[in-house]
Design an enzyme around this catalytic site. Structure first.
Site, mmCIF file in Angstrom:
data_model
loop_
_atom_site.group_PDB
_atom_site.id
_atom_site.type_symbol
_atom_site.label_atom_id
_atom_site.label_comp_id
_atom_site.label_asym_id
_atom_site.label_seq_id
_atom_site.Cartn_x
_atom_site.Cartn_y
_atom_site.Cartn_z
ATOM 1 N N HIS A 256 52.088 -28.458 -4.808
ATOM 2 C CA HIS A 256 51.239 -27.827 -3.797
ATOM 3 C C HIS A 256 49.767 -28.214 -4.006
ATOM 4 O O HIS A 256 49.090 -28.680 -3.081
ATOM 5 C CB HIS A 256 51.415 -26.307 -3.881
ATOM 6 C CG HIS A 256 50.602 -25.540 -2.891
ATOM 7 N ND1 HIS A 256 51.120 -25.060 -1.720
ATOM 8 C CD2 HIS A 256 49.296 -25.186 -2.888
ATOM 9 C CE1 HIS A 256 50.173 -24.442 -1.036
ATOM 10 N NE2 HIS A 256 49.050 -24.497 -1.723
ATOM 11 N N GLU A 257 49.287 -28.022 -5.236
ATOM 12 C CA GLU A 257 47.866 -28.308 -5.499
ATOM 13 C C GLU A 257 47.578 -29.805 -5.407
ATOM 14 O O GLU A 257 46.479 -30.195 -5.023
ATOM 15 C CB GLU A 257 47.439 -27.743 -6.857
ATOM 16 C CG GLU A 257 47.589 -26.219 -6.982
ATOM 17 C CD GLU A 257 46.930 -25.421 -5.848
ATOM 18 O OE1 GLU A 257 45.952 -25.918 -5.251
ATOM 19 O OE2 GLU A 257 47.422 -24.311 -5.554
ATOM 20 N N HIS A 260 46.694 -30.531 -1.860
ATOM 21 C CA HIS A 260 45.276 -30.261 -1.586
ATOM 22 C C HIS A 260 44.391 -31.361 -2.174
ATOM 23 O O HIS A 260 43.457 -31.850 -1.536
ATOM 24 C CB HIS A 260 44.863 -28.928 -2.224
ATOM 25 C CG HIS A 260 45.357 -27.715 -1.503
ATOM 26 N ND1 HIS A 260 45.046 -27.449 -0.193
ATOM 27 C CD2 HIS A 260 46.124 -26.670 -1.921
ATOM 28 C CE1 HIS A 260 45.602 -26.290 0.169
ATOM 29 N NE2 HIS A 260 46.266 -25.803 -0.858
ATOM 30 N N GLU A 286 45.919 -26.593 3.993
ATOM 31 C CA GLU A 286 47.187 -25.991 3.602
ATOM 32 C C GLU A 286 48.360 -26.782 4.179
ATOM 33 O O GLU A 286 49.440 -26.830 3.582
ATOM 34 C CB GLU A 286 47.223 -24.533 4.058
ATOM 35 C CG GLU A 286 48.304 -23.696 3.416
ATOM 36 C CD GLU A 286 48.145 -23.502 1.912
ATOM 37 O OE1 GLU A 286 47.093 -23.870 1.337
ATOM 38 O OE2 GLU A 286 49.093 -22.986 1.297
HETATM 39 ZN ZN ZN Z 1 47.206 -23.958 -0.886
#
Ligand code: ZN
Length: 492
Positions: A256-257, A260, A286
């Site tokens: 997830h990170e 980003h 996101e």
């Molecule tokens: Zn996030």
């Protein structure tokens, strides 16, 4: 020098100082000694004072009026600078510094309250943060006819409104609730079991970050209570967490990170330390983390590769076959914690927070009544009671640091990810073959080219529409994807 060049040189220094402030924030959550909290709040407030003075510098208005953009990219820079300048000019310096100081302290108090399950410890400072954010929202909304909530929402998702988001959530909710109920009526798949030492988890997390395109020459990975990504361009850092009973927490937080972080790393280098040199909005940001984590990372093809990698690292791990492993990765349960929620429940967690924070900012819900309101709503939506505050109202850092209007961008991100995924699959029909070999690069290259390199050059909805071939983003593709994926997994 032209007015445009003078303005951009000044702006570049402001952006550099803002990156320094971001690095202080990163340090506060990873390395800073506990005893430094008070001093750090002063440091952040002092830096905020400098930033605010630069953002409201009267020369900015003169340069903006005189600047002539040479091309579309320059026009986008001017639009972004004018927007930030107008916003800063509406907020008194005293209020900007009070917010920086109070939220820095509140974050530490929230962490203590969460560790002790003590809501009362957090409420006084939360009330201060809400009062300051409402004061700021009133200054931002004055004369515009916008609500206080729309004024704070605009910080994270330019062009969005509470009314539009509320209407979209209302359309999504019945399909999500129906899907959730049909799934929970079916037998639950087996959960992951085994022994998952932290060092082996971190080794896999690093491999996942590398595979998903994270540039280690311009980043690093550390541990934090609440995983996050921070920075831009040539210094984009990520954090994760390790739970020896649940390696998926570490792996999917990391992916997830990385979503980003690679977004920031892939922006056109010509935009570095300029307003266009960052993600277009929190929702678009996101969408990148979600498509990496869910549509790619939790796909049958990619989990097939992850299964092999984990079997080698964790002998005796159960389940022992790739299909059952895929079902374990995508297990649907009505849990308390947003960051651990499955794809079906996740948006219901957001809808709860969106309604509560709208009421807090409107002044319709008092901080003292927040815990009861949370617990009632959670029981109604999820069918289980909140057993302790750290599993309920104290679980998220956001409100402590003043992030009201931020939560709905998570669901916007899921919606955007749904649109991007449908377009990606059309453009890269053999993607599953690469994912099955543990190689998401055809997807990450597509995202870099279609979306990430543009940074904030286009408005959020336009950024998504351009990547998807022109269609405006809607919730349909996300809901279709969820119903197809979980319908097949649960035999609905
Ligand atoms: Zn996030």
């Amino acid at each position: 020098m032209s007015a445009y060049d003078t303005l951009m040189a000044f702006q570049r220094e402001t952006e550099a100082l803002a990156q320094v402030a971001g690095r202080l924030g990163w340090d506060q959550e990873t390395m800073m000694p506990r005893g430094a909290a008070g001093q750090r709040a002063e440091e952040m407030a002092a830096l905020e004072g400098v930033l605010h003075a630069r953002r409201t510098d009267p020369r900015m208005g003169e340069w903006l009026a005189a600047a002539v953009p040479a091309d579309d990219a320059a026009a986008a820079q001017l639009r972004l600078i004018a927007r930030a300048h107008a916003r800063a000019a509406r907020v008194p310096a005293r209020l900007a510094q009070d917010l920086a100081r109070t939220t820095s302290l509140a974050q530490g108090i929230w962490a203590e309250a969460r560790a002790r399950d003590d809501v009362a410890h957090f409420l006084p400072v939360l009330a201060q943060v809400i009062a300051l954010r409402r004061e700021e929202a009133a200054a931002l909304a004055e004369g515009t006819g916008r609500s206080l909530y729309d004024a704070v929402l605009d910080d994270y998702e330019p062009g969005a409104s509470a009314e539009g988001i509320g209407a979209m959530f209302a359309r999504m909710r019945p399909r999500l609730v129906s899907l959730r109920e049909r799934i929970l009526g079916r037998p639950a798949p087996a959960a992951l079991e085994g022994h998952f030492p932290a060092a082996a988890q971190m080794a896999i997390a690093r491999d996942l970050a590398t595979g998903f395109g994270y540039d280690w020459g311009r980043g690093r990975l550390d541990l934090a209570v609440h995983p996050f990504s921070s920075g831009a361009a040539h210094d984009v850092r990520i954090t994760t967490r390790v739970d020896e009973a649940d390696p998926f927490n570490c792996f999917y937080s990391t992916i997830h990170e990385v979503g980003h972080a690679t977004y920031e790393q892939q922006v056109d280098p010509a935009f570095a330390l300029t307003p266009a040199g960052a993600g277009a909005s929190m929702g678009v940001h996101e969408s990148q983390s979600r498509i990496y984590e869910n549509q790619l990372g939790r796909s049958r093809a990619f989990t097939g590769w992850l299964f092999g990698r984990m079997q080698a690292a964790f002998p005796g791990m159960r389940p022992g076959d790739a299909d059952a492993f895929y079902a374990a990765v995508n297990r649907v349960r009505a849990g308390h914690i947003r960051t651990e929620a499955d794809e079906v429940h996740y948006n219901l967690h957001i809808m709860l927070r969106f309604d509560l924070e709208r009421a807090l900012i409107a002044g319709d819900l008092m901080p003292g009544d927040l815990e009861a309101a949370w617990n009632d709503r959670f029981a109604a939506d999820f069918g289980v009671a909140v057993d302790r505050p750290s599993h309920g109202v104290l679980q998220d850092v956001h409100w402590s640091v003043g992030l009201f209007g931020y939560f709905p961008t998570y669901t916007l991100g899921n919606v955007y990810a749904g649109c991007l995924h449908a377009a990606l699959r059309r453009d890269v029909p053999d993607l599953d073959a690469a994912l099955a070999a543990g190689d998401p690069s055809p997807a990450t290259r597509w995202l870099a080219d279609r979306l990430q390199r543009h940074g904030s050059r286009y408005l959020p909805a336009e950024t998504i529409a351009r990547a998807c071939g022109g269609a405006a983003p809607t919730e349909g593709p996300l809901l279709d994807y969820l119903e197809a994926k979980f319908g097949a997994l649960y035999g609905l």
